[in-house]
Motif scaffolding. Structure first.
Motif, PDB file in Angstrom:
ATOM      1  N   THR A  37     109.307 -62.933  55.520  1.00 17.35           N
ATOM      2  CA  THR A  37     108.732 -61.712  54.960  1.00 17.35           C
ATOM      3  C   THR A  37     109.795 -60.628  55.148  1.00 17.35           C
ATOM      4  O   THR A  37     110.839 -60.875  55.768  1.00 17.35           O
ATOM      5  CB  THR A  37     107.438 -61.299  55.699  1.00 17.35           C
ATOM      6  OG1 THR A  37     107.789 -60.774  56.986  1.00 17.35           O
ATOM      7  CG2 THR A  37     106.469 -62.463  55.846  1.00 17.35           C
TER       8      THR A  37
ATOM      9  N   LYS B 259     109.502 -69.900  56.508  1.00 21.42           N
ATOM     10  CA  LYS B 259     108.770 -68.801  55.880  1.00 21.42           C
ATOM     11  C   LYS B 259     109.470 -67.494  56.229  1.00 21.42           C
ATOM     12  O   LYS B 259     110.015 -67.357  57.334  1.00 21.42           O
ATOM     13  CB  LYS B 259     107.322 -68.783  56.387  1.00 21.42           C
ATOM     14  CG  LYS B 259     106.406 -67.796  55.660  1.00 21.42           C
ATOM     15  CD  LYS B 259     104.968 -67.974  56.119  1.00 21.42           C
ATOM     16  CE  LYS B 259     104.023 -67.063  55.362  1.00 21.42           C
ATOM     17  NZ  LYS B 259     102.609 -67.284  55.770  1.00 21.42           N
TER      18      LYS B 259
ATOM     19  N   PRO C 188      99.603 -65.535  60.224  1.00 22.02           N
ATOM     20  CA  PRO C 188     100.725 -65.909  59.344  1.00 22.02           C
ATOM     21  C   PRO C 188     101.573 -67.051  59.892  1.00 22.02           C
ATOM     22  O   PRO C 188     102.210 -67.772  59.118  1.00 22.02           O
ATOM     23  CB  PRO C 188     101.548 -64.617  59.260  1.00 22.02           C
ATOM     24  CG  PRO C 188     100.564 -63.524  59.515  1.00 22.02           C
ATOM     25  CD  PRO C 188      99.603 -64.093  60.527  1.00 22.02           C
ATOM     26  N   TRP C 189     101.594 -67.219  61.216  1.00 18.82           N
ATOM     27  CA  TRP C 189     102.430 -68.266  61.818  1.00 18.82           C
ATOM     28  C   TRP C 189     101.634 -69.527  62.140  1.00 18.82           C
ATOM     29  O   TRP C 189     102.198 -70.507  62.608  1.00 18.82           O
ATOM     30  CB  TRP C 189     103.100 -67.722  63.085  1.00 18.82           C
ATOM     31  CG  TRP C 189     103.973 -66.549  62.793  1.00 18.82           C
ATOM     32  CD1 TRP C 189     105.233 -66.580  62.262  1.00 18.82           C
ATOM     33  CD2 TRP C 189     103.657 -65.167  62.980  1.00 18.82           C
ATOM     34  NE1 TRP C 189     105.715 -65.303  62.112  1.00 18.82           N
ATOM     35  CE2 TRP C 189     104.771 -64.409  62.549  1.00 18.82           C
ATOM     36  CE3 TRP C 189     102.548 -64.494  63.472  1.00 18.82           C
ATOM     37  CZ2 TRP C 189     104.809 -63.018  62.595  1.00 18.82           C
ATOM     38  CZ3 TRP C 189     102.584 -63.103  63.512  1.00 18.82           C
ATOM     39  CH2 TRP C 189     103.697 -62.387  63.080  1.00 18.82           C
TER      40      TRP C 189
END
Length: 326
Positions: A217, A215, A258-259
């Protein structure tokens, strides 16, 4: 496994993670520039849980508040911790995880049966009477910790304990995970690696190209490296070029969500340093800053559910960790 996991109140798992992040923030704040900060929140939680079983009154309420479990009955917390330990130690052909707890208490001091029973039943603790006035007690405890960590931590206690010591409560964890897809040693080569202050060091970098849970960002990239059958993994987070380790930590402490979600698989070219790091710290001040004050005060601490003796208080909460990635 799903049935067992379903018996654990999700609030217990959230509390584990929250305390770990709070302690990480505290330890990072007191670290010298450039120092590594390593901790095992699960190990710290387990040792403090045993001590919590002996606490009462304001001492117990403060500890429960730091745990984030003010409304959870003690027996429910103990049962949840016991189930979690069984799940973590469950069979996985590529992972070895040993969790051991020990209680050593002063000869001749009558400890409460309920406290000893909770230590044995909920935490599988080995319970021994020792003479803390003898140097042998330190050797006995260090040998136990070395054995349970496969020699990774040979000396936890560096000097003789005070002869007024009443008890030592210990948790030791040994984790050895084999990568599901091992790195090829022939692909490891010395390369530049940028550390937190912007300096560059030459380190042996392991390399792999694989489909991995990934993932990203604008602020960071993250990858999960599975162990064994994939039930456990190492989560590695890298600040983006325009960000920093400090900014990443601030995000992590504010909201780790998010993690904590599953990542989609992606084709990843990964370079990861091969390294070994060690860290040790006294956790008294961080725990006091988080609100666990009375437990450390000789005149105020209430551990009457452990033994009817005063003063009975926490003089030291010590933590050591060794991380070896290869």
């Amino acid at each position: 496994r799903k049935q067992e996991a379903g018996k654990i109140d999700p609030a217990l798992i959230s509390a584990h993670n929250r305390l770990g992040l709070q302690l990480h923030r505290e330890l990072t704040g007191q670290a010298e520039a450039g120092d590594n900060v390593l901790l095992s929140p699960y190990s710290i939680w387990t040792a403090l849980s045993i001590a919590y079983n002996g606490s009462a009154g304001t001492t117990a309420r403060e500890m429960a508040s730091v745990f984030g479990l003010k409304d959870m009955p003690l027996n429910e917390m103990n049962e949840g911790n016991a189930i979690l330990a069984r799940l973590l130690e469950g069979e996985d052909s590529g992972v070895r995880l040993n969790i051991a707890n020990g209680i050593w208490h002063q000869q001749g001091v009558p400890f409460k049966d309920s406290f000893i029973q909770a230590g044995k039943e909920s935490y599988g603790a080995e319970v021994q009477e020792v003479d803390f006035a003898s140097d042998k007690s330190v050797n006995t405890i260090n040998r136990w910790i070395s054995k349970e960590t496969e020699g990774k931590i040979e000396k936890m206690l560096e000097q003789p304990l005070s002869p007024t010591t009443i008890a030592v409560l210990a948790n030791a964890i040994y984790f050895n995970g084999s990568w599901t897809d091992p790195f090829n040693p022939e692909s490891t080569k010395d390369e530049p690696f940028t550390v937190a202050d912007g300096g560059v060091r030459t380190l042996p970098m392991m390399h792999t190209a694989n489909m991995l849970p990934y993932k990203e960002t604008p602020d960071w990239q993250a990858v999960r490296l599975p162990y064994g059958d994939g039930r456990m993994d190492m989560l590695v987070i890298l600040p983006a070029a325009g960000s920093s380790l400090d900014q990443l930590e601030q995000q992590l402490w504010a909201d780790p969500a998010p993690w904590q979600q599953p990542f989609d698989e992606a084709s990843v070219q990964l370079g990861l340093p091969r390294f070994k790091a060690e860290y040790g710290s006294d956790l008294n001040d961080p725990l006091i800053r988080l609100g666990m004050k009375q437990a450390f005060q000789p005149d105020e601490a209430d551990f009457s559910h452990m033994a009817d003796i005063r003063p009975l208080f926490l003089s030291k909460v010590l933590h050591r960790m060794v991380l070896d990635v290869n």
